[in-house]
Design an enzyme around this catalytic site. Structure first.
Site, PDB file in Angstrom:
ATOM      1  N   ALA A 161       0.853  -1.187   0.000  1.00  0.00           N
ATOM      2  CA  ALA A 161       0.000   0.000   0.000  1.00  0.00           C
ATOM      3  C   ALA A 161       0.885   1.232   0.000  1.00  0.00           C
ATOM      4  O   ALA A 161       1.966   1.231   0.595  1.00  0.00           O
ATOM      5  CB  ALA A 161      -0.904   0.010   1.231  1.00  0.00           C
TER       6      ALA A 161
ATOM      7  N   ALA B 169       0.334   5.415   0.562  1.00  0.00           N
ATOM      8  CA  ALA B 169      -0.567   6.530   0.819  1.00  0.00           C
ATOM      9  C   ALA B 169       0.235   7.822   0.891  1.00  0.00           C
ATOM     10  O   ALA B 169       1.430   7.829   0.593  1.00  0.00           O
ATOM     11  CB  ALA B 169      -1.345   6.285   2.102  1.00  0.00           C
ATOM     12  N   SER B 170      -0.415   8.903   1.286  1.00  0.00           N
ATOM     13  CA  SER B 170       0.235  10.204   1.166  1.00  0.00           C
ATOM     14  C   SER B 170       1.441  10.350   2.084  1.00  0.00           C
ATOM     15  O   SER B 170       2.407  11.017   1.745  1.00  0.00           O
ATOM     16  CB  SER B 170      -0.775  11.312   1.423  1.00  0.00           C
ATOM     17  OG  SER B 170      -1.485  11.074   2.596  1.00  0.00           O
TER      18      SER B 170
ATOM     19  N   ALA C 144       3.004   7.592   3.974  1.00  0.00           N
ATOM     20  CA  ALA C 144       3.894   6.434   4.128  1.00  0.00           C
ATOM     21  C   ALA C 144       3.500   5.320   3.173  1.00  0.00           C
ATOM     22  O   ALA C 144       2.464   5.399   2.512  1.00  0.00           O
ATOM     23  CB  ALA C 144       3.801   5.920   5.565  1.00  0.00           C
TER      24      ALA C 144
ATOM     25  N   VAL D 205       3.677   0.734   2.907  1.00  0.00           N
ATOM     26  CA  VAL D 205       3.821  -0.452   3.740  1.00  0.00           C
ATOM     27  C   VAL D 205       4.444  -1.588   2.933  1.00  0.00           C
ATOM     28  O   VAL D 205       4.008  -1.880   1.814  1.00  0.00           O
ATOM     29  CB  VAL D 205       2.451  -0.892   4.308  1.00  0.00           C
ATOM     30  CG1 VAL D 205       2.569  -2.204   5.075  1.00  0.00           C
ATOM     31  CG2 VAL D 205       1.868   0.199   5.203  1.00  0.00           C
TER      32      VAL D 205
ATOM     33  N   LYS E 193       5.909  -0.083   7.975  1.00  0.00           N
ATOM     34  CA  LYS E 193       5.414   1.175   7.411  1.00  0.00           C
ATOM     35  C   LYS E 193       6.556   2.182   7.427  1.00  0.00           C
ATOM     36  O   LYS E 193       7.194   2.393   8.465  1.00  0.00           O
ATOM     37  CB  LYS E 193       4.244   1.653   8.274  1.00  0.00           C
ATOM     38  CG  LYS E 193       3.509   2.868   7.783  1.00  0.00           C
ATOM     39  CD  LYS E 193       2.129   2.851   8.465  1.00  0.00           C
ATOM     40  CE  LYS E 193       1.397   4.154   8.386  1.00  0.00           C
ATOM     41  NZ  LYS E 193       0.061   4.033   9.009  1.00  0.00           N
TER      42      LYS E 193
ATOM     43  N   ASP F 296      -9.905   6.699  12.651  1.00  0.00           N
ATOM     44  CA  ASP F 296      -9.785   6.551  11.191  1.00  0.00           C
ATOM     45  C   ASP F 296     -10.277   5.165  10.793  1.00  0.00           C
ATOM     46  O   ASP F 296      -9.596   4.415  10.092  1.00  0.00           O
ATOM     47  CB  ASP F 296      -8.314   6.734  10.807  1.00  0.00           C
ATOM     48  CG  ASP F 296      -8.139   7.084   9.328  1.00  0.00           C
ATOM     49  OD1 ASP F 296      -9.141   7.378   8.666  1.00  0.00           O
ATOM     50  OD2 ASP F 296      -6.990   7.059   8.851  1.00  0.00           O
TER      51      ASP F 296
END
Ligand code: ADP
Ligand code: MG
Length: 499
Positions: free
Chosen positions: A129, A131-132, A134, A136, A150, A285
């Site tokens: 994955a 994302a903005s 970090a 993984v 991560k 979240d």
């Protein structure tokens, strides 16, 4: 001040991006910006597809990590942008192209001061994955444990700092030049946003949050948190026990894997309620991307970058508001806002009661499974803003989390209201904190003041005792209530005598 030209230039660049997505409408909030908007008109791409909120989301995605985060936080502010736009912003995708594995390895080696080979016997270069903030990677430690690692994006701290500086500058500008927007407290709002965002940049804090949540969750049924590998965790790297599991959104797939979605939903509802009301520390979240169901059917929470805290006072306020709504006692709901100090004393109390009723009645007429308490709370907070409520960031985060949790619940079983599932916990908590016991405690404290309400209290007490009896709950508590009763009577009598 020296920064102003730089930020002005940045503003122009942002304006261009917004124009390209036909998403300049937020600037319509600023009357002074109208001439600028007219200037920007030739650059506006009228063919940009989608609803206004979707166009704004697309522009923010293009503007990068801080703007994505900013858009996500704006999604809680229905009071500013309206519900439709807020809902579209809530779908902001936090997926970005991945960065090279070599950079991830370099970050790990620098941050943990050891070569990657000394820490991991296997490190998969393809991230699972990105994302903005970090990405993984899956890995196996040199101790033989399967983990998920991560790693922060290279240079993300600097990029975020630069944008946070820009947001702060813009907020100061708005506060100075737009008196009609001052009660939204843009400077303070940006400061809170900056604090939350900076916190996400230190992965040791995420690891610590995971441990705190795990400790709280020890007694929960069917809910857990992956273990932290502290030896492989630093400011820019966090290593968690790897979870093998499936997503929560596909009811049929869960059943196919031998799980009971209804049971999962009940456990999720209870875990969420316990986090908020028992522990006052909740995962902020809770979207489906951050939840896995492991082979035992246990809910495993991931991603502890955004956590919320609610103190006991706010928990009582929330519960008081919900109980008020359920009893259709809108005066009670309004009173919580005044008693909590959310609304200024000189706000128009009866007008607020009327406003609360206008929110409550249409929603409470719905069948229970369709009622969203998160949305109810959202409308209420937005309404309270109009009565000059001080923004309560912790309640906004909680409200947003309720909406997300309810959404997940609906995927699992659309016919059930998740709060119904937590009902035994809700009742226990309310009796303990708002119910007769708590009330009697307060009565004792208040002595004489409460004398006039004695019959009312006795009635509540009877109701509580009755409820206890019918629920076959431990006799202890019945005794406890009785234990409160006589001191109360004596206290009130003494109070009357002294008075
Ligand atoms: N402990 C873990 N075990 C297995 N997969 C994980 C684990 N942690 C994260 N992942 C995978 O990586 C994705 C992103 O991780 P997350 O912590 O949510 O990061 P982000 O903050 O970037 O959203 C998750 O959605 C999940 O697919
Ligand atoms: Mg995530």
């Amino acid at each position: 001040m020296l920064e102003s030209p730089r930020y002005l230039w940045r503003l122009v660049a942002i304006g261009r991006t917004l124009a390209r997505h036909n998403a300049l409408f937020p600037f319509e909030l600023l009357p002074q910006a109208r001439p600028l908007l007219r200037l920007a008109r030739p650059f506006v791409n009228e063919n940009a597809a989608g609803r206004p909120g979707q166009r704004l989301a697309a522009a923010l995605e293009e503007l990068g990590p801080s703007f994505i985060k900013f858009g996500q936080s704006l999604a809680t502010r229905t009071d500013l942008l309206g519900e439709a736009i807020a809902r579209d912003l809530a779908t902001l995708q936090d997926a970005l192209p991945s960065f090279p594995a070599a950079a991830a390895r370099a970050t790990i080696a620098t941050d943990l001061e050891q070569p990657v080979e000394a820490l991991f016997s296997d490190f998969q270069d393809r991230p699972v994955a990105a994302a903005s903030i970090a990405q993984v990677h899956l890995a196996t430690t040199t101790d033989g444990d399967e983990v998920a690692v991560k790693v922060l994006r290279p240079g993300i701290e600097k990029a975020i700092e630069r944008d946070l500086g820009f947001f702060a500058w813009l907020a100061r500008l708005v506060e100075r030049t737009q008196p009609h927007l001052r009660h939204y407290k843009p400077v303070e709002a940006v400061a809170i946003f900056a604090q939350v965002t900076r916190r996400e940049l230190d992965l040791r804090l995420e690891a610590a949050a995971a441990v705190e949540l795990a400790e709280n969750a020890e007694g929960y049924e069917g809910f857990r948190v992956p273990a932290v590998d502290w030896r492989r965790t630093g400011r820019r790297v966090v290593t968690f026990e790897r979870i093998v599991g499936q997503g929560i959104t596909d009811r049929a797939a869960l059943i196919a894997a031998g799980h009971d979605p209804d049971r999962i939903m009940e456990n999720a509802a209870k875990a969420f309620f316990s986090q908020v009301f028992k522990d006052g520390f909740f995962h902020g979240d809770m979207h489906p991307g951050n939840i896995l169901i492991d082979r035992e059917g246990t809910i495993v929470a991931l991603d502890f970058g955004i956590m919320g805290r609610v103190d006991m006072a706010d928990r009582r306020h929330m519960a008081g508001i919900l109980v008020g709504f359920l009893e259709r006692d809108y005066v009670k709901v309004a009173d919580v806002f005044f008693a909590a100090g959310f609304l200024p004393d000189d706000a128009d109390r009866m007008a607020f009661v009327q406003a609360v009723r206008s929110i409550g009645e249409p929603i409470l007429g719905l069948p229970l499974e369709e009622i969203s308490f998160g949305r109810l709370m959202g409308q209420l907070l937005a309404m309270a803003e109009q009565f000059r409520m001080q923004t309560q960031p912790q309640l906004l985060l909680l409200q947003k989390t309720m909406v997300v949790a309810e959404g997940v619940g609906r995927l699992l079983n659309p016919k059930v209201n998740m709060w119904q599932l937590a009902q035994p916990l809700v009742e226990d908590w309310i009796i303990a904190h708002l119910g007769p016991k708590a009330r009697l405690q307060q009565a004792l404290d208040d002595g004489l003041q409460m004398a006039g309400r004695l019959p009312h209290i006795v009635r509540r007490l009877d109701e509580a005792l009755e409820r206890e009896r019918t629920r076959h709950v431990a006799v202890d508590r019945v005794k406890l209530f009785q234990g409160w009763f006589w001191p109360l009577v004596v206290g009130v009598l003494i109070g009357l005598a002294v008075g």
